[in-house]
Design a protein around this motif. Structure first.
Motif, PDB file in Angstrom:
ATOM      1  N   ASN A 182     -41.161  55.247 -16.823  1.00 33.52           N
ATOM      2  CA  ASN A 182     -40.497  56.039 -15.624  1.00 33.52           C
ATOM      3  C   ASN A 182     -39.008  56.445 -15.747  1.00 33.52           C
ATOM      4  OD1 ASN A 182     -43.019  55.883 -14.232  1.00 33.52           O
ATOM      5  ND2 ASN A 182     -43.030  53.687 -14.195  1.00 33.52           N
ATOM      6  N   PHE A 183     -38.381  56.522 -16.777  1.00 31.10           N
ATOM      7  CA  PHE A 183     -37.078  56.777 -16.809  1.00 31.10           C
ATOM      8  C   PHE A 183     -36.400  58.065 -16.036  1.00 31.10           C
ATOM      9  CE2 PHE A 183     -33.260  58.441 -19.166  1.00 31.10           C
ATOM     10  CZ  PHE A 183     -32.388  57.741 -18.859  1.00 31.10           C
ATOM     11  N   ARG A 184     -37.207  59.037 -16.373  1.00 30.73           N
ATOM     12  CA  ARG A 184     -36.792  60.367 -15.622  1.00 30.73           C
ATOM     13  C   ARG A 184     -37.184  60.438 -14.171  1.00 30.73           C
ATOM     14  NH1 ARG A 184     -33.942  64.052 -18.680  1.00 30.73           N
ATOM     15  NH2 ARG A 184     -34.349  64.099 -20.650  1.00 30.73           N
ATOM     16  N   ARG A 185     -38.124  59.715 -13.991  1.00 29.17           N
ATOM     17  CA  ARG A 185     -38.609  59.549 -12.564  1.00 29.17           C
ATOM     18  C   ARG A 185     -37.225  58.797 -11.915  1.00 29.17           C
ATOM     19  NH1 ARG A 185     -39.980  55.909  -9.268  1.00 29.17           N
ATOM     20  NH2 ARG A 185     -40.788  54.472 -10.975  1.00 29.17           N
ATOM     21  N   ARG A 186     -37.170  57.801 -12.372  1.00 30.44           N
ATOM     22  CA  ARG A 186     -35.789  56.860 -11.612  1.00 30.44           C
ATOM     23  C   ARG A 186     -34.635  57.650 -11.566  1.00 30.44           C
ATOM     24  NH1 ARG A 186     -38.031  53.110 -15.309  1.00 30.44           N
ATOM     25  NH2 ARG A 186     -36.007  53.190 -16.425  1.00 30.44           N
ATOM     26  N   ILE A 187     -34.441  58.373 -12.762  1.00 29.86           N
ATOM     27  CA  ILE A 187     -33.149  59.401 -12.604  1.00 29.86           C
ATOM     28  C   ILE A 187     -33.041  60.333 -11.529  1.00 29.86           C
ATOM     29  CG2 ILE A 187     -31.921  60.909 -14.214  1.00 29.86           C
ATOM     30  CD1 ILE A 187     -31.278  58.113 -14.939  1.00 29.86           C
ATOM     31  N   ARG A 188     -34.438  60.957 -11.289  1.00 25.75           N
ATOM     32  CA  ARG A 188     -34.432  62.074 -10.277  1.00 25.75           C
ATOM     33  C   ARG A 188     -34.307  61.553  -9.033  1.00 25.75           C
ATOM     34  NH1 ARG A 188     -38.862  63.536 -13.416  1.00 25.75           N
ATOM     35  NH2 ARG A 188     -40.270  62.556 -11.822  1.00 25.75           N
ATOM     36  N   GLU A 189     -35.012  60.068  -8.721  1.00 25.67           N
ATOM     37  CA  GLU A 189     -34.999  59.777  -7.406  1.00 25.67           C
ATOM     38  C   GLU A 189     -33.750  58.726  -7.048  1.00 25.67           C
ATOM     39  OE1 GLU A 189     -38.585  57.508  -7.130  1.00 25.67           O
ATOM     40  OE2 GLU A 189     -39.794  59.067  -7.221  1.00 25.67           O
ATOM     41  N   GLY A 190     -33.093  58.569  -8.135  1.00 31.02           N
ATOM     42  CA  GLY A 190     -31.734  57.856  -8.092  1.00 31.02           C
ATOM     43  C   GLY A 190     -30.688  58.615  -7.192  1.00 31.02           C
ATOM     44  N   PRO A 191     -30.010  58.183  -6.140  1.00 35.68           N
ATOM     45  CA  PRO A 191     -28.952  59.178  -5.337  1.00 35.68           C
ATOM     46  C   PRO A 191     -27.754  59.337  -6.190  1.00 35.68           C
ATOM     47  CG  PRO A 191     -29.265  56.885  -4.414  1.00 35.68           C
ATOM     48  CD  PRO A 191     -30.366  56.909  -5.312  1.00 35.68           C
ATOM     49  N   PHE A 192     -27.320  58.312  -7.201  1.00 32.57           N
ATOM     50  CA  PHE A 192     -26.170  58.496  -7.925  1.00 32.57           C
ATOM     51  C   PHE A 192     -26.406  58.567  -9.572  1.00 32.57           C
ATOM     52  CE2 PHE A 192     -25.548  55.582  -4.366  1.00 32.57           C
ATOM     53  CZ  PHE A 192     -24.467  56.048  -3.812  1.00 32.57           C
ATOM     54  N   LEU A 193     -27.369  59.002  -9.815  1.00 28.49           N
ATOM     55  CA  LEU A 193     -28.041  59.102 -11.289  1.00 28.49           C
ATOM     56  C   LEU A 193     -28.279  60.597 -11.452  1.00 28.49           C
ATOM     57  CD1 LEU A 193     -30.567  56.255 -11.254  1.00 28.49           C
ATOM     58  CD2 LEU A 193     -28.264  56.084 -11.764  1.00 28.49           C
ATOM     59  N   ASP A 194     -27.737  60.840 -12.523  1.00 26.83           N
ATOM     60  CA  ASP A 194     -27.816  62.405 -12.913  1.00 26.83           C
ATOM     61  C   ASP A 194     -27.533  62.792 -14.543  1.00 26.83           C
ATOM     62  OD1 ASP A 194     -28.102  65.394 -12.617  1.00 26.83           O
ATOM     63  OD2 ASP A 194     -26.117  65.653 -12.627  1.00 26.83           O
ATOM     64  N   ILE A 195     -28.785  63.219 -15.138  1.00 20.60           N
ATOM     65  CA  ILE A 195     -28.526  63.685 -16.508  1.00 20.60           C
ATOM     66  C   ILE A 195     -29.230  64.869 -16.698  1.00 20.60           C
ATOM     67  CG2 ILE A 195     -28.645  61.422 -17.566  1.00 20.60           C
ATOM     68  CD1 ILE A 195     -31.289  61.688 -18.535  1.00 20.60           C
ATOM     69  N   PRO A 196     -28.689  65.748 -17.536  1.00 21.41           N
ATOM     70  CA  PRO A 196     -29.263  67.180 -17.529  1.00 21.41           C
ATOM     71  C   PRO A 196     -30.952  66.991 -17.845  1.00 21.41           C
ATOM     72  CG  PRO A 196     -27.529  67.022 -19.152  1.00 21.41           C
ATOM     73  CD  PRO A 196     -27.661  65.697 -18.548  1.00 21.41           C
ATOM     74  N   ALA A 197     -31.727  67.647 -16.946  1.00 24.96           N
ATOM     75  CA  ALA A 197     -33.136  67.850 -17.339  1.00 24.96           C
ATOM     76  C   ALA A 197     -33.811  68.196 -18.387  1.00 24.96           C
ATOM     77  CB  ALA A 197     -33.757  68.701 -16.016  1.00 24.96           C
ATOM     78  N   SER A 198     -32.889  69.149 -19.100  1.00 27.89           N
ATOM     79  CA  SER A 198     -33.328  69.799 -20.375  1.00 27.89           C
ATOM     80  C   SER A 198     -32.892  68.764 -21.628  1.00 27.89           C
ATOM     81  CB  SER A 198     -32.510  71.072 -20.655  1.00 27.89           C
ATOM     82  OG  SER A 198     -31.197  71.056 -20.462  1.00 27.89           O
TER      83      SER A 198
END
Length: 141
Positions: free
Chosen positions: A35-51
């Protein structure tokens, strides 16, 4: 959440635009990556390029303690882009550093941190100055 934040910040501050992807070598990558990508998307302070591709891997020392299905999917031997790495870079230092553990037990936290830092730096320095010798010796075998 702490691991997600550390990884997101690490990627944000070290990745250039021409890097094709990130290899996430973690002892429990088989479960952590689900669930790494989901946690990144939903985390208010988390951001990595989607691509940005993030490829999970488990170091060779740890993957053998997992289910057999993890070996083919997550062993560095089979993850495209890792090459001949074993995914255990930090663990390679413990053999050298185990000898100082009795000495550091009675130290304060600050002193212990300084001593460990000095030993890590010394270990890395020795690896670096011997690197050319190893490459030249192995190149002609």
């Amino acid at each position: 959440m702490n691991m997600d934040y550390a990884i997101a910040e690490g990627i944000k501050h070290t990745i250039s635009h021409d890097v094709p992807g990130v290899i996430l070598a973690y002892d429990i990558a088989c479960q952590y990556s689900v669930n790494f990508r989901r946690r990144i998307r939903e985390g208010p302070f988390l951001d990595i390029p989607a691509s940005l591709p993030v490829l999970p891997a488990i170091g060779l020392f740890h993957v053998h303690g997992h289910q057999q299905s993890c070996y083919a999917r997550f062993a560095p031997t089979f993850v495209r882009g890792i090459g001949k790495g074993d995914g255990e870079i930090l663990e390679t230092n413990w053999g050298v550093l185990n000898g100082i553990s009795p000495m550091t037990r009675t130290m304060t936290l600050a002193h212990r941190s300084e001593v460990m830092d000095a030993h890590f730096a010394d270990n890395n320095w020795k690896k670096m100055i011997n690197m050319g010798q190893q490459v030249s010796i192995n190149s002609f075998k």
